[in-house]
Write a protein that holds these residues in place. Structure first.
Motif, PDB file in Angstrom:
ATOM      1  N   PHE A  13       0.813  -1.218   0.000  1.00  0.00           N
ATOM      2  CA  PHE A  13       0.000   0.000   0.000  1.00  0.00           C
ATOM      3  C   PHE A  13       0.847   1.269   0.000  1.00  0.00           C
ATOM      4  CE2 PHE A  13      -2.274  -3.173   2.745  1.00  0.00           C
ATOM      5  CZ  PHE A  13      -3.131  -3.620   1.748  1.00  0.00           C
ATOM      6  N   GLY A  14       2.024   1.184   0.564  1.00  0.00           N
ATOM      7  CA  GLY A  14       2.877   2.370   0.640  1.00  0.00           C
ATOM      8  C   GLY A  14       4.329   1.976   0.826  1.00  0.00           C
ATOM      9  N   LEU A  15       5.240   2.809   0.306  1.00  0.00           N
ATOM     10  CA  LEU A  15       6.675   2.544   0.401  1.00  0.00           C
ATOM     11  C   LEU A  15       7.447   3.839   0.264  1.00  0.00           C
ATOM     12  CD1 LEU A  15       9.222   0.634   0.275  1.00  0.00           C
ATOM     13  CD2 LEU A  15       8.888   0.601  -2.212  1.00  0.00           C
ATOM     14  N   GLN A  56      -4.372   2.457   9.607  1.00  0.00           N
ATOM     15  CA  GLN A  56      -3.959   2.357   8.203  1.00  0.00           C
ATOM     16  C   GLN A  56      -3.746   3.750   7.609  1.00  0.00           C
ATOM     17  OE1 GLN A  56      -6.615  -0.036   5.815  1.00  0.00           O
ATOM     18  NE2 GLN A  56      -6.771  -1.623   7.382  1.00  0.00           N
ATOM     19  N   ILE A  57      -4.696   4.624   7.853  1.00  0.00           N
ATOM     20  CA  ILE A  57      -4.580   5.998   7.354  1.00  0.00           C
ATOM     21  C   ILE A  57      -3.375   6.701   7.974  1.00  0.00           C
ATOM     22  CG2 ILE A  57      -5.703   8.257   7.292  1.00  0.00           C
ATOM     23  CD1 ILE A  57      -7.020   6.277   5.442  1.00  0.00           C
ATOM     24  N   ASP A  58      -3.207   6.527   9.276  1.00  0.00           N
ATOM     25  CA  ASP A  58      -2.102   7.182   9.984  1.00  0.00           C
ATOM     26  C   ASP A  58      -0.748   6.733   9.449  1.00  0.00           C
ATOM     27  OD1 ASP A  58      -1.005   8.675  12.479  1.00  0.00           O
ATOM     28  OD2 ASP A  58      -0.134   6.662  12.654  1.00  0.00           O
ATOM     29  N   ARG A  59      -0.585   5.444   9.211  1.00  0.00           N
ATOM     30  CA  ARG A  59       0.704   4.928   8.734  1.00  0.00           C
ATOM     31  C   ARG A  59       1.010   5.399   7.314  1.00  0.00           C
ATOM     32  NH1 ARG A  59       4.176   4.751  12.000  1.00  0.00           N
ATOM     33  NH2 ARG A  59       2.747   6.335  12.763  1.00  0.00           N
ATOM     34  N   CYS A  78      -9.183  -0.262   3.989  1.00  0.00           N
ATOM     35  CA  CYS A  78     -10.281   0.578   4.469  1.00  0.00           C
ATOM     36  C   CYS A  78     -10.843   1.489   3.379  1.00  0.00           C
ATOM     37  CB  CYS A  78      -9.827   1.406   5.663  1.00  0.00           C
ATOM     38  SG  CYS A  78      -8.522   2.601   5.311  1.00  0.00           S
ATOM     39  N   LEU A  79     -10.124   1.613   2.246  1.00  0.00           N
ATOM     40  CA  LEU A  79     -10.573   2.458   1.141  1.00  0.00           C
ATOM     41  C   LEU A  79     -10.722   1.661  -0.153  1.00  0.00           C
ATOM     42  CD1 LEU A  79      -8.228   5.546   1.760  1.00  0.00           C
ATOM     43  CD2 LEU A  79     -10.585   5.259   2.529  1.00  0.00           C
ATOM     44  N   SER A  80     -10.778   0.355  -0.042  1.00  0.00           N
ATOM     45  CA  SER A  80     -10.758  -0.495  -1.229  1.00  0.00           C
ATOM     46  C   SER A  80     -12.001  -0.341  -2.107  1.00  0.00           C
ATOM     47  CB  SER A  80     -10.612  -1.966  -0.816  1.00  0.00           C
ATOM     48  OG  SER A  80     -11.703  -2.361   0.010  1.00  0.00           O
ATOM     49  N   GLU A  81     -13.105   0.153  -1.540  1.00  0.00           N
ATOM     50  CA  GLU A  81     -14.339   0.279  -2.315  1.00  0.00           C
ATOM     51  C   GLU A  81     -14.372   1.547  -3.168  1.00  0.00           C
ATOM     52  OE1 GLU A  81     -17.636  -0.046   0.304  1.00  0.00           O
ATOM     53  OE2 GLU A  81     -17.251  -2.144   0.826  1.00  0.00           O
ATOM     54  N   ALA A 107     -10.329   6.968  -9.411  1.00  0.00           N
ATOM     55  CA  ALA A 107     -10.266   8.429  -9.353  1.00  0.00           C
ATOM     56  C   ALA A 107     -10.503   8.931  -7.933  1.00  0.00           C
ATOM     57  CB  ALA A 107     -11.290   9.033 -10.309  1.00  0.00           C
ATOM     58  N   ALA A 108     -11.487   8.344  -7.255  1.00  0.00           N
ATOM     59  CA  ALA A 108     -11.779   8.764  -5.885  1.00  0.00           C
ATOM     60  C   ALA A 108     -10.626   8.417  -4.949  1.00  0.00           C
ATOM     61  CB  ALA A 108     -13.071   8.113  -5.406  1.00  0.00           C
ATOM     62  N   TYR A 109      -9.978   7.280  -5.202  1.00  0.00           N
ATOM     63  CA  TYR A 109      -8.848   6.890  -4.357  1.00  0.00           C
ATOM     64  C   TYR A 109      -7.679   7.853  -4.538  1.00  0.00           C
ATOM     65  CZ  TYR A 109      -5.545   3.841  -1.939  1.00  0.00           C
ATOM     66  OH  TYR A 109      -4.618   3.318  -1.057  1.00  0.00           O
ATOM     67  N   GLN A 110      -7.413   8.267  -5.758  1.00  0.00           N
ATOM     68  CA  GLN A 110      -6.347   9.233  -5.995  1.00  0.00           C
ATOM     69  C   GLN A 110      -6.662  10.562  -5.311  1.00  0.00           C
ATOM     70  OE1 GLN A 110      -5.545  10.147 -10.101  1.00  0.00           O
ATOM     71  NE2 GLN A 110      -3.663  11.237  -9.640  1.00  0.00           N
ATOM     72  N   ASP A 111      -7.910  10.995  -5.361  1.00  0.00           N
ATOM     73  CA  ASP A 111      -8.307  12.221  -4.663  1.00  0.00           C
ATOM     74  C   ASP A 111      -8.073  12.084  -3.158  1.00  0.00           C
ATOM     75  OD1 ASP A 111      -9.069  13.409  -7.025  1.00  0.00           O
ATOM     76  OD2 ASP A 111     -11.194  12.910  -6.807  1.00  0.00           O
ATOM     77  N   ARG A 112      -8.399  10.910  -2.632  1.00  0.00           N
ATOM     78  CA  ARG A 112      -8.182  10.683  -1.194  1.00  0.00           C
ATOM     79  C   ARG A 112      -6.709  10.694  -0.864  1.00  0.00           C
ATOM     80  NH1 ARG A 112      -8.835  11.708   3.612  1.00  0.00           N
ATOM     81  NH2 ARG A 112      -9.309  10.075   5.134  1.00  0.00           N
ATOM     82  N   MET A 113      -5.870  10.171  -1.737  1.00  0.00           N
ATOM     83  CA  MET A 113      -4.432  10.188  -1.519  1.00  0.00           C
ATOM     84  C   MET A 113      -3.908  11.634  -1.503  1.00  0.00           C
ATOM     85  SD  MET A 113      -3.462   7.081  -1.016  1.00  0.00           S
ATOM     86  CE  MET A 113      -5.039   6.911  -0.142  1.00  0.00           C
ATOM     87  N   ARG A 114      -4.448  12.476  -2.381  1.00  0.00           N
ATOM     88  CA  ARG A 114      -4.049  13.883  -2.378  1.00  0.00           C
ATOM     89  C   ARG A 114      -4.405  14.538  -1.042  1.00  0.00           C
ATOM     90  NH1 ARG A 114      -6.591  14.142  -7.712  1.00  0.00           N
ATOM     91  NH2 ARG A 114      -5.006  13.957  -9.346  1.00  0.00           N
ATOM     92  N   GLU A 115      -5.592  14.232  -0.545  1.00  0.00           N
ATOM     93  CA  GLU A 115      -6.016  14.784   0.742  1.00  0.00           C
ATOM     94  C   GLU A 115      -5.089  14.331   1.862  1.00  0.00           C
ATOM     95  OE1 GLU A 115     -10.012  13.660   1.460  1.00  0.00           O
ATOM     96  OE2 GLU A 115     -10.831  14.667  -0.319  1.00  0.00           O
TER      97      GLU A 115
END
Length: 249
Positions: A54-56, A116-119, A184-187, A191-199
């Motif tokens: 998910f992240g690196l 998950q969000i915090d990490r 927690c954001l898999s649904e 496009a919405a996931y990328q927007d959430r990543m920007r946030e």
């Protein structure tokens, strides 16, 4: 000091993993060749093992990884493969023949959605909070920010040294490192996931009290990979991460 137990409470538990170079030396220092080797190792390991990343972020002397695996054995095998190949390739690149990692990797279970969000936010803040660059997007090394927020494809190279030895020449294969959506954001749609990543990126940089001066890309790239910092600040790795205090007890 005894080694921490490899424990996974349930299938597909998310883990926050950290590995540090020996003496905090800059053996993972960014470079064009080094970045491609690092991405290639992680991408090759993902093809071999049933894991989701998910992240690196890979800084000059350590890296952080947010990952999920079906069981503790798979995580152990994946990390053994990644760290042994990173040590071999980066050691070859920087002419380092001694021990590469300071100790075994540390993996802490991430137990709920808030953690998950915090990490992931913590990963986004890396390179900025240390006073290296003004924003994670400027880090010249391997960072998931470019893939998750900016949709840039991370392409690396895997060099098959075994077959190369048998054939008399190294075989290089280009591989792409793919990131999965947080559970927690898999649904969310892509496009919405990328927007959430920007946030999350904006929140991470806003909440982090970064320094007023930054080292900058030129100085980072010019660092001798054999050097080690005069001081290193480390805090004990927690056994787990959880937004709910009851879960972390």
């Amino acid at each position: 000091m005894p080694r921490p137990l490899r424990f996974q409470p349930e299938e597909w538990t998310t883990h926050f993993v950290t590995s540090r170079c020996i003496h905090s030396r800059m053996l993972l220092r960014p470079s064009r060749a080094g970045n491609r080797l690092i991405v290639g190792v992680f991408a090759r390991a993902m093809k071999r093992y049933d894991v989701r990343i998910f992240g690196l972020c890979v800084l000059s002397n350590h890296y952080h990884l947010l990952i999920t695996t079906p069981d503790a054995s798979t995580l152990s095998s994946f990390m053994q493969y990644v760290n042994s190949n990173l040590a071999r390739e980066m050691g070859r690149l920087h002419e380092w023949r001694e021990k590469f990692w300071s100790r075994r990797y540390r993996a802490s279970a991430v137990l709920d959605d808030a953690a998950q969000i915090d990490r992931l936010k913590y990963i986004f803040s890396n390179s900025f909070k240390e006073g290296l660059v003004k924003h994670a997007r400027y880090w010249p090394g391997v960072h998931c920010h470019s893939a998750l927020v900016e949709k840039r494809v991370l392409v690396g190279v895997w060099i098959d040294r075994t077959q190369g030895h048998l054939r008399g020449h190294d075989d290089a294969e280009e591989l792409t490192l793919e990131f999965h959506k947080l559970p927690c954001l898999s649904e969310l749609s892509d496009a919405a996931y990328q927007d959430r990543m920007r946030e999350l990126s904006r929140e991470a940089h806003r909440e982090c009290e970064g320094p007023k001066k930054f080292l900058g890309q030129k100085r980072i790239l010019a660092v001798d990979p054999h050097t080690k910092p005069k001081k290193t600040s480390r805090s004990p790795a927690p056994l787990c991460h959880a937004g709910c205090q009851m879960l972390s007890r």
